[in-house]
Design a protein around this motif. Structure first.
Motif, PDB file in Angstrom:
ATOM      1  N   MET A   1     -59.732 -39.778-121.335  1.00 50.96           N
ATOM      2  CA  MET A   1     -59.051 -40.856-120.943  1.00 50.96           C
ATOM      3  C   MET A   1     -57.714 -40.754-120.250  1.00 50.96           C
ATOM      4  SD  MET A   1     -59.037 -44.527-122.991  1.00 50.96           S
ATOM      5  CE  MET A   1     -59.227 -43.777-124.516  1.00 50.96           C
ATOM      6  N   SER A   2     -57.554 -40.840-119.112  1.00 49.28           N
ATOM      7  CA  SER A   2     -56.366 -40.782-118.349  1.00 49.28           C
ATOM      8  C   SER A   2     -55.316 -41.933-118.383  1.00 49.28           C
ATOM      9  CB  SER A   2     -56.499 -40.405-116.846  1.00 49.28           C
ATOM     10  OG  SER A   2     -57.299 -41.514-116.260  1.00 49.28           O
ATOM     11  N   ALA A   3     -54.151 -41.626-118.371  1.00 49.52           N
ATOM     12  CA  ALA A   3     -53.122 -42.602-118.625  1.00 49.52           C
ATOM     13  C   ALA A   3     -52.522 -42.988-117.278  1.00 49.52           C
ATOM     14  CB  ALA A   3     -52.119 -42.500-119.460  1.00 49.52           C
ATOM     15  N   LYS A   4     -53.615 -43.693-116.263  1.00 44.44           N
ATOM     16  CA  LYS A   4     -53.279 -43.930-114.784  1.00 44.44           C
ATOM     17  C   LYS A   4     -52.110 -44.972-114.955  1.00 44.44           C
ATOM     18  CE  LYS A   4     -55.761 -45.071-110.714  1.00 44.44           C
ATOM     19  NZ  LYS A   4     -56.910 -45.712-110.345  1.00 44.44           N
ATOM     20  N   ARG A   5     -51.200 -44.818-114.095  1.00 39.80           N
ATOM     21  CA  ARG A   5     -50.071 -45.610-113.686  1.00 39.80           C
ATOM     22  C   ARG A   5     -50.521 -46.495-112.747  1.00 39.80           C
ATOM     23  NH1 ARG A   5     -44.450 -43.050-112.298  1.00 39.80           N
ATOM     24  NH2 ARG A   5     -45.133 -43.624-110.406  1.00 39.80           N
ATOM     25  N   ILE A   6     -49.966 -47.931-112.799  1.00 37.28           N
ATOM     26  CA  ILE A   6     -50.081 -49.043-111.891  1.00 37.28           C
ATOM     27  C   ILE A   6     -48.705 -48.774-110.795  1.00 37.28           C
ATOM     28  CG2 ILE A   6     -49.842 -51.441-111.231  1.00 37.28           C
ATOM     29  CD1 ILE A   6     -51.259 -51.912-113.970  1.00 37.28           C
ATOM     30  N   GLU A   7     -49.221 -48.519-109.466  1.00 36.57           N
ATOM     31  CA  GLU A   7     -48.316 -48.080-108.537  1.00 36.57           C
ATOM     32  C   GLU A   7     -47.916 -49.102-107.349  1.00 36.57           C
ATOM     33  OE1 GLU A   7     -49.092 -44.256-107.223  1.00 36.57           O
ATOM     34  OE2 GLU A   7     -48.593 -43.389-109.380  1.00 36.57           O
ATOM     35  N   ASN A   8     -48.520 -50.061-107.344  1.00 35.04           N
ATOM     36  CA  ASN A   8     -48.600 -51.064-106.156  1.00 35.04           C
ATOM     37  C   ASN A   8     -49.118 -52.486-106.684  1.00 35.04           C
ATOM     38  OD1 ASN A   8     -51.156 -51.004-105.638  1.00 35.04           O
ATOM     39  ND2 ASN A   8     -50.939 -49.289-104.456  1.00 35.04           N
ATOM     40  N   TRP A  18     -59.164 -57.506-114.199  1.00 36.90           N
ATOM     41  CA  TRP A  18     -59.995 -56.807-115.319  1.00 36.90           C
ATOM     42  C   TRP A  18     -59.653 -57.327-116.677  1.00 36.90           C
ATOM     43  CZ3 TRP A  18     -59.181 -53.614-119.637  1.00 36.90           C
ATOM     44  CH2 TRP A  18     -60.360 -53.213-120.132  1.00 36.90           C
ATOM     45  N   LEU A  19     -58.328 -57.367-116.859  1.00 33.40           N
ATOM     46  CA  LEU A  19     -57.599 -57.714-118.227  1.00 33.40           C
ATOM     47  C   LEU A  19     -58.302 -59.435-118.590  1.00 33.40           C
ATOM     48  CD1 LEU A  19     -55.970 -55.772-119.624  1.00 33.40           C
ATOM     49  CD2 LEU A  19     -54.139 -57.616-119.005  1.00 33.40           C
ATOM     50  N   VAL A  20     -58.173 -60.293-117.694  1.00 33.04           N
ATOM     51  CA  VAL A  20     -58.682 -61.449-117.978  1.00 33.04           C
ATOM     52  C   VAL A  20     -60.163 -61.659-118.261  1.00 33.04           C
ATOM     53  CG1 VAL A  20     -59.080 -63.830-116.747  1.00 33.04           C
ATOM     54  CG2 VAL A  20     -56.863 -62.756-116.684  1.00 33.04           C
ATOM     55  N   LYS A  36     -63.834 -48.856-127.759  1.00 32.68           N
ATOM     56  CA  LYS A  36     -63.343 -47.940-126.667  1.00 32.68           C
ATOM     57  C   LYS A  36     -62.801 -49.134-125.544  1.00 32.68           C
ATOM     58  CE  LYS A  36     -64.591 -44.982-123.048  1.00 32.68           C
ATOM     59  NZ  LYS A  36     -65.750 -44.094-122.418  1.00 32.68           N
ATOM     60  N   THR A  37     -63.379 -50.292-125.230  1.00 28.78           N
ATOM     61  CA  THR A  37     -63.107 -51.145-124.271  1.00 28.78           C
ATOM     62  C   THR A  37     -61.630 -52.033-124.691  1.00 28.78           C
ATOM     63  OG1 THR A  37     -65.293 -51.669-123.534  1.00 28.78           O
ATOM     64  CG2 THR A  37     -63.811 -53.195-122.965  1.00 28.78           C
ATOM     65  N   MET A  38     -61.791 -51.903-126.102  1.00 26.93           N
ATOM     66  CA  MET A  38     -60.530 -52.655-126.425  1.00 26.93           C
ATOM     67  C   MET A  38     -59.129 -51.801-126.228  1.00 26.93           C
ATOM     68  SD  MET A  38     -61.160 -55.816-126.819  1.00 26.93           S
ATOM     69  CE  MET A  38     -59.509 -56.251-127.381  1.00 26.93           C
ATOM     70  N   ARG A  39     -59.469 -50.396-126.435  1.00 29.94           N
ATOM     71  CA  ARG A  39     -58.193 -49.551-126.279  1.00 29.94           C
ATOM     72  C   ARG A  39     -58.016 -49.418-124.920  1.00 29.94           C
ATOM     73  NH1 ARG A  39     -61.646 -46.374-129.756  1.00 29.94           N
ATOM     74  NH2 ARG A  39     -62.251 -45.219-128.032  1.00 29.94           N
ATOM     75  N   ILE A  40     -58.927 -49.442-124.008  1.00 22.86           N
ATOM     76  CA  ILE A  40     -58.764 -49.460-122.476  1.00 22.86           C
ATOM     77  C   ILE A  40     -57.858 -50.633-122.308  1.00 22.86           C
ATOM     78  CG2 ILE A  40     -59.701 -49.582-120.408  1.00 22.86           C
ATOM     79  CD1 ILE A  40     -61.942 -47.758-121.261  1.00 22.86           C
ATOM     80  N   TYR A  41     -58.083 -51.800-122.938  1.00 27.66           N
ATOM     81  CA  TYR A  41     -57.548 -53.162-122.729  1.00 27.66           C
ATOM     82  C   TYR A  41     -56.163 -53.111-122.981  1.00 27.66           C
ATOM     83  CZ  TYR A  41     -56.603 -58.076-123.207  1.00 27.66           C
ATOM     84  OH  TYR A  41     -56.018 -59.210-123.155  1.00 27.66           O
ATOM     85  N   SER A  45     -52.782 -53.105-120.449  1.00 26.76           N
ATOM     86  CA  SER A  45     -51.751 -54.335-120.711  1.00 26.76           C
ATOM     87  C   SER A  45     -50.515 -53.387-120.814  1.00 26.76           C
ATOM     88  CB  SER A  45     -52.122 -55.019-122.061  1.00 26.76           C
ATOM     89  OG  SER A  45     -51.178 -55.572-122.304  1.00 26.76           O
ATOM     90  N   GLU A  46     -50.482 -52.203-121.281  1.00 27.55           N
ATOM     91  CA  GLU A  46     -49.303 -51.598-121.525  1.00 27.55           C
ATOM     92  C   GLU A  46     -48.909 -51.028-119.985  1.00 27.55           C
ATOM     93  OE1 GLU A  46     -49.071 -48.305-124.351  1.00 27.55           O
ATOM     94  OE2 GLU A  46     -50.056 -49.687-125.800  1.00 27.55           O
TER      95      GLU A  46
END
Length: 119
Positions: A1-8, A18-20, A36-41, A45-46
Motif C-alpha cells: 500500500m503506497s502513501a500517495k500524496r494529493i498534489e492538486n 471517494w471519501l463521501v 482494508k477499505t477503512m484503513r484506506i479511508y 482522509s489524512e
C-alpha cells in the motif's frame, strides 16, 4: 500500500468524492465494508488534511513554522509570487497616511429652559 500524496485540486476533489461514497457505504448497516477499505479511508482522509494544510501554508506562510512545531504534516505547494501573502510589514513610505481627525466641538451644557431664551 503506497502513501500517495494529493498534489492538486483535481486529486483532492476525487479523494473527497471517494471519501463521501465510502462513508455512505460504511454507514449502511447492510453493506460489508472491510477493514482494508477503512484503513484506506483513514489514510485518504489524512492525505486530504495534509493537502489542505499545504494550501493554508501557501496562503499564510507563518503557518509553516506553527505546523512544524506541532508536528503536523503538510504538502509543500509552490505558489506564484503574487498569490503569496507577505509576512513582512510594508515600509512606512508605502503605508497610507491616516485621515485627519475632525476638530472636537465643545459641548456646552444647557439648562432645561435655554430653549425659551431664543431672541
Amino acid at each position: 500500500m503506497s502513501a500517495k500524496r494529493i498534489e492538486n485540486d483535481e486529486q483532492y476533489e476525487k479523494a473527497r468524492e471517494w471519501l463521501v461514497k465510502t462513508a455512505q457505504k460504511a454507514d449502511d448497516p447492510l453493506s460489508d465494508v472491510d477493514a482494508k477499505t477503512m484503513r484506506i479511508y483513514d489514510m485518504t482522509s489524512e492525505r486530504m488534511q495534509e493537502y489542505r494544510r499545504g494550501e493554508l501554508v501557501r496562503m499564510f506562510p507563518g503557518l509553516r513554522e506553527v505546523y512544524q512545531k506541532l508536528g503536523y504534516a503538510f504538502v509543500e505547494l509552490d505558489a506564484p509570487e503574487e498569490t503569496r501573502l507577505s509576512a513582512e510589514p510594508e515600509p512606512e513610505s508605502q503605508l497610507r497616511p491616516e485621515p485627519p481627525t475632525p476638530p472636537q466641538r465643545e459641548e456646552k451644557k444647557s439648562a432645561l429652559s435655554d430653549w425659551l431664551d431664543d431672541d
